[in-house]
Design a protein around this motif. Structure first.
Motif, PDB file in Angstrom:
ATOM      1  N   THR A 249       0.952  -1.137  -0.023  1.00  0.00           N
ATOM      2  CA  THR A 249       0.106  -0.136  -0.083  1.00  0.00           C
ATOM      3  C   THR A 249       0.733   1.405   0.147  1.00  0.00           C
ATOM      4  O   THR A 249       0.512   2.310  -0.791  1.00  0.00           O
ATOM      5  CB  THR A 249      -0.968   0.001   1.065  1.00  0.00           C
ATOM      6  N   ILE A 252       2.396   1.807  -3.413  1.00  0.00           N
ATOM      7  CA  ILE A 252       1.174   2.505  -4.285  1.00  0.00           C
ATOM      8  C   ILE A 252       1.172   4.158  -4.010  1.00  0.00           C
ATOM      9  O   ILE A 252       1.070   4.737  -4.772  1.00  0.00           O
ATOM     10  CB  ILE A 252      -0.172   1.651  -4.182  1.00  0.00           C
TER      11      ILE A 252
ATOM     12  N   ALA B  36       0.847  -7.471 -11.343  1.00  0.00           N
ATOM     13  CA  ALA B  36      -0.301  -8.353 -10.432  1.00  0.00           C
ATOM     14  C   ALA B  36      -0.897  -9.336 -11.031  1.00  0.00           C
ATOM     15  O   ALA B  36      -1.582 -10.302 -10.393  1.00  0.00           O
ATOM     16  CB  ALA B  36      -1.051  -7.192 -10.059  1.00  0.00           C
ATOM     17  N   ILE B  72     -10.648  -7.613  -8.967  1.00  0.00           N
ATOM     18  CA  ILE B  72      -9.550  -6.878  -8.780  1.00  0.00           C
ATOM     19  C   ILE B  72      -8.820  -6.350  -9.690  1.00  0.00           C
ATOM     20  O   ILE B  72      -8.066  -5.119  -9.675  1.00  0.00           O
ATOM     21  CB  ILE B  72      -8.683  -8.102  -8.121  1.00  0.00           C
ATOM     22  N   ILE B  76      -7.446  -2.579  -9.687  1.00  0.00           N
ATOM     23  CA  ILE B  76      -6.021  -2.167 -10.028  1.00  0.00           C
ATOM     24  C   ILE B  76      -5.740  -0.921 -11.145  1.00  0.00           C
ATOM     25  O   ILE B  76      -5.120  -0.050 -11.108  1.00  0.00           O
ATOM     26  CB  ILE B  76      -5.197  -3.433 -10.467  1.00  0.00           C
ATOM     27  N   GLY B  80      -4.258   1.873  -9.630  1.00  0.00           N
ATOM     28  CA  GLY B  80      -2.876   1.724 -10.103  1.00  0.00           C
ATOM     29  C   GLY B  80      -2.339   1.976 -11.305  1.00  0.00           C
ATOM     30  O   GLY B  80      -1.018   2.447 -11.618  1.00  0.00           O
ATOM     31  N   SER B  95       3.736   0.193  -9.520  1.00  0.00           N
ATOM     32  CA  SER B  95       2.273   0.212  -8.703  1.00  0.00           C
ATOM     33  C   SER B  95       1.561  -1.170  -8.672  1.00  0.00           C
ATOM     34  O   SER B  95       1.004  -1.677  -7.828  1.00  0.00           O
ATOM     35  CB  SER B  95       1.406   1.452  -9.233  1.00  0.00           C
ATOM     36  N   THR B  96       1.835  -1.852  -9.893  1.00  0.00           N
ATOM     37  CA  THR B  96       1.062  -3.154 -10.170  1.00  0.00           C
ATOM     38  C   THR B  96       1.872  -4.182  -9.119  1.00  0.00           C
ATOM     39  O   THR B  96       1.354  -5.084  -8.532  1.00  0.00           O
ATOM     40  CB  THR B  96       1.007  -3.863 -11.251  1.00  0.00           C
ATOM     41  N   PHE B  99       0.460  -3.922  -6.004  1.00  0.00           N
ATOM     42  CA  PHE B  99      -0.849  -4.710  -5.589  1.00  0.00           C
ATOM     43  C   PHE B  99      -0.466  -6.223  -5.766  1.00  0.00           C
ATOM     44  O   PHE B  99      -1.058  -6.908  -4.798  1.00  0.00           O
ATOM     45  CB  PHE B  99      -1.820  -4.378  -6.946  1.00  0.00           C
ATOM     46  N   SER B 100       0.615  -6.480  -6.253  1.00  0.00           N
ATOM     47  CA  SER B 100       1.030  -7.809  -6.131  1.00  0.00           C
ATOM     48  C   SER B 100       1.486  -8.274  -4.811  1.00  0.00           C
ATOM     49  O   SER B 100       1.072  -9.545  -4.326  1.00  0.00           O
ATOM     50  CB  SER B 100       2.078  -8.187  -7.291  1.00  0.00           C
TER      51      SER B 100
END
Lengths: 278, 292, 250
Positions: A249, A252, B36, B72, B76, B80, B95-96, B99-100
């Motif tokens: 988090t 991001i 991700a 999901i 993303i 993201g 950014s992915t 999430f991953s």
């Protein structure tokens, strides 16, 4: 200082070097997702030197760094043809190949790992980590660094104003690999046990994470990132199971609101100015 | 024996194909690597697993895995990718990655880090064709792959949305010119790609009868290699490269030793990146430097 | 003119069968300002890109002071003495004006000095940067990020960056494009001052009036072919040139 915190401190020093290895390469606009491999090369080579050949540790680290640097430069040469994500994917492939190589490298234990190293103190780790951080910060004020930035910002223009972009990019890869190898050597001698899984994709990602979170435009950003990654979980004890999710988090959020990471030139200026004024 | 290995390799290759297709739908169209996807695949697998063991029939499990992964994927894309679409291509990739990391952590906390096992009574049936044994699940994987690939082919080739997707893949600048609808196309690419990853996850989890939260990284990295070998801008490359790598892998394990296999696959990927960046199937070169 | 600084013979560049430049012949004598003009798509920027090694010529030779540089990589061509600016300004996004003036300087000092902080190890480079900065009137803007500056000033920073490389020949790609009259006049004055310091300039320009009042000699391109050359007043009177320009605009 308790042994526990000393060990965390050593870990962050080792991570700092890994992060710096990514930072140096990133400064030329190249993202490496395979620096865990250079770390592995440094860890295995230095361990072999100290355990099997009784080479003093410092010398073993220097030899490993040079060897990894040469390998890094060799890897970088074909990689010149690749840019951005294609380069990142190739480095992932390289990392997996090296990990797979060590899995099969039965002379040093294969998947069973390798042991027998002498444990080193946290002070020794930070001698290297601090020294290299300072060296990088000095380098950031040099002509060579400006050339790296030029390649990062606009490679074509850099070539057309007279910079040898090939040498710059290969050099950055070589130096980055060497720094990662020292990180690996210190890891091996701090952990006194290594196995191929220590140097996989996850490790490479951890380095990148430290750089991006801490600040990808200034050297001390790697320091902030490494300390954050190692010590933040201590404050997240109540949600220990979710600490990775917290990092995800955080990553991001940082990318969304502060793409350059926590630390950047202007923040450093503000901080140092305040101190001078006070 | 050899034929048996080929069939096994084909099954593995089918899963690689689905997952590589999933990567290349986003990569080919938007030029970004959605890391991700590996975790969508893993989550899809767990969802399918959970539904099957709860007594639901296979189609429901597949649908569940697919929907879960697609939802999901939407998140993303919204959080993201959209805000970062003007950033350098490496930024949305990172950014992915965020999430991953989150998804893997979530899976570990929900389902535990130990492998989950599927009881033997599910899909244990074996069919013998002469000397070759094909498991029930193996058949399902192969058939489902063919159906799904055909479906994606239909969507991409025949529907107006698909044509728009291909136009954007040909020339990314078109996306900017298309304005509003480019956002919808991006979303469509993410949804299609996420659904495929989810289905692939259900299929492989049931095929192997076991799953861990780390399945995604292991197979996902391999699928990236398959995508590269097939050609990142070449959606159909995965159809050839998947089975090729699957079979090559099974054969190296059978005749060469299990550990050289990764070395071979990634080495091949790097060679392709360097020597034939447009992938095995060709097409236009994708790595041409910018002009002054 | 055998004393030409830059000499092109039969330079040809094609893209997928289209001749962007065919059989280009031209000479730039030392100490002069030479202009290349022509309508859009005439091959002017291709000419610059071929001279500086951004493109490889398919045929022909580019010689700088008699040295054949046709196949050289661009960084060596710059070091041999050709520096340039770009049609769409290409400054480095993360650098200040001051850094732009340091980065393009030739490597006169040893390699290890370049690894040390500039403030300690490169007094000569700093002096050169100060000097060029003052010449271009950029001293006040020293620590500003170059890309945050107004358009006209960015053009000056780009010229200054090229000049710090101590070139023999300066190539300027549409140096006054998008500028108002006053700004353009300032650039014109700068160019004349640069020529007076002994620098040779080759420039591409759209604005006919600007070129006519500045250049010592002109080459006119159309569809990659040299259609006319001469002193400005000769070119102005040449019916072929009028045709190429007017025929296209109407």
């Amino acid at each position: 200082m308790s042994t526990y915190y000393a060990s965390l401190l050593a870990e962050s020093g080792i991570l700092l070097l890994g992060a710096l290895s990514v930072y140096i390469i990133l400064a030329t606009g190249q993202l490496s997702l395979g620096n865990g491999a250079f770390m592995g090369i440094g860890a295995y080579l230095s361990s072999y030197l100290t355990v099997a050949l009784n080479v003093p540790l410092t010398l073993a680290l220097v030899i490993s760094a040079i060897a990894a640097g040469i390998i890094g430069a060799i890897v970088a040469f074909p990689a010149l043809r690749l840019k951005g994500i294609y380069l990142a994917m190739a480095t992932v492939g390289f990392g997996e190949m090296v990990r797979s190589f060590f899995l099969n490298f039965d002379a040093m234990g294969g998947s069973g790992g390798y042991r027998g190293m002498q444990h080193i103190s946290v002070g020794y780790v930070w001698l290297w980590a601090g020294g290299i951080l300072i060296a990088v910060m000095l380098l950031e004020r040099s002509r060579v660094w400006l050339e790296m930035q030029a390649v990062h910002d606009d490679e074509t223009a850099a070539g057309l104003i007279g910079l040898n972009t090939t040498v710059t990019k290969i050099g950055a890869f070589g130096v980055g690999a060497a720094v990662a190898a020292i990180s690996g050597g210190l890891f091996a001698h701090h952990n006194v046990y290594i196995e191929p899984a220590n140097f996989g994709f996850d490790r490479s990602i951890e380095f990148v994470l430290a750089v991006i979170l801490g600040g990808s435009t200034v050297g001390p950003g790697s320091l902030v990132g490494s300390l954050l990654l190692v010590f933040l979980p201590e404050f997240l004890r109540p949600i220990a199971d979710w600490r990775l999710a917290a990092f995800g988090t955080l990553l991001i959020v940082v990318l969304l609101v502060r793409r350059q990471g926590i630390l950047d030139r202007s923040l450093i200026r503000t901080l140092t100015f305040r101190r001078a004024a006070a | 024996m050899l034929i048996q290995q080929l069939v096994n390799g084909l099954t593995l290759g089918a899963v690689y194909t689905l997952l590589a297709l999933s990567f290349s739908l986003v990569m080919g169209i938007l030029g970004i690597l959605n890391l991700a996807i590996a975790e969508l695949f893993m989550i899809g697998g767990y969802l399918g697993f959970t539904l099957i063991t709860a007594g639901f029939p296979l189609p429901v499990a597949v649908l569940g895995g697919m929907l879960g992964a697609a939802v999901i994927a939407i998140a993303i894309e919204k959080i993201g990718y959209q805000p970062l679409r003007d950033a350098p291509l490496v930024t949305p990739m990172l950014s992915t990655l965020g999430f991953s990391i989150i998804l893997q952590n979530v899976a570990t906390n929900i389902w535990g880090s130990d492998p989950a096992q599927l009881p033997d009574e599910y899909f244990g049936k074996q069919y013998a064709f002469g000397p070759v044994n094909i498991g029930e699940m193996q058949l399902i994987v192969l058939v489902a792959t063919v159906v799904l690939v055909a479906l994606v082919a239909y969507i991409v080739q025949k529907t107006p949305m698909g044509r728009a997707l291909r136009a954007v893949a040909e020339n990314r600048e078109v996306a900017r010119i298309l304005g509003v609808s480019a956002d919808r196309l991006t979303m469509l690419a993410f949804i299609l790609s996420g659904s495929l990853a989810g289905v692939a996850g259900v299929l492989i989890a049931l095929h192997y009868g076991t799953i861990t939260p780390y399945l995604g990284v292991e197979i996902g990295l391999k699928a990236i290699a398959v995508m590269v070998i097939g050609g990142t801008r070449q959606i159909w490359g995965a159809l050839v490269a998947g089975p090729l790598i699957g079979i090559a892998e099974v054969l190296t394990v059978a005749y060469g030793g299990s550990q050289v296999r990764d070395f071979v696959v990634y080495g091949f990927m790097i060679l392709i990146l360097l020597l034939r960046p447009q992938g095995l199937l060709g097409g236009a070169r994708s790595d041409q430097g910018q002009r002054v | 003119m055998s004393n030409a600084l830059l000499q092109l013979t039969g330079v040809t560049k094609t893209f997928g069968g289209i001749h962007a430049l065919s059989g280009m012949v031209c000479e730039v004598p030392e100490g002069k300002i030479v202009g290349v003009i022509g309508p859009n798509g005439a091959g002017k920027t291709t000419l610059f890109n071929t001279i500086t090694g951004a493109y490889r010529a398919d045929a022909g030779e580019v010689k700088l002071k008699g040295v054949d540089v046709t196949q050289w990589p661009s960084y060596r061509i710059v070091r041999e003495g050709i520096a340039r600016t770009f049609q769409n300004i290409r400054l480095f996004g993360s650098m200040t004006v001051w850094e732009h003036l340091l980065v393009a300087q030739p490597h006169s000092e040893s390699a290890w000095r370049r690894l040390l902080p500039i403030a300690w190890a490169n007094p000569a480079a700093q002096e050169r940067a100060e000097e060029v900065m003052a010449f271009f009137g950029l001293t006040e803007l020293r620590d500003r990020p170059a890309k945050s500056l107004p358009y006209g000033i960015q053009r000056k920073v780009e010229m200054a960056r090229a000049v710090t490389a101590r070139p023999k020949l300066l190539l300027l790609d549409e140096p006054v494009a998008g500028m108002n009259h006053d700004e353009a006049e300032e650039i014109r004055a700068l160019m004349i001052r640069l020529r007076d310091t002994g620098l040779t300039i080759l420039l591409i320009e759209h604005d006919m009036n600007f070129v006519m009042r500045l250049c010592d000699y002109l080459y006119v391109l159309d569809f990659g072919v040299l259609i006319a050359e001469g002193r400005p007043e000769e070119v102005r009177a040449n019916p072929v040139v009028l045709d190429a320009y007017l025929g296209k605009d109407s």
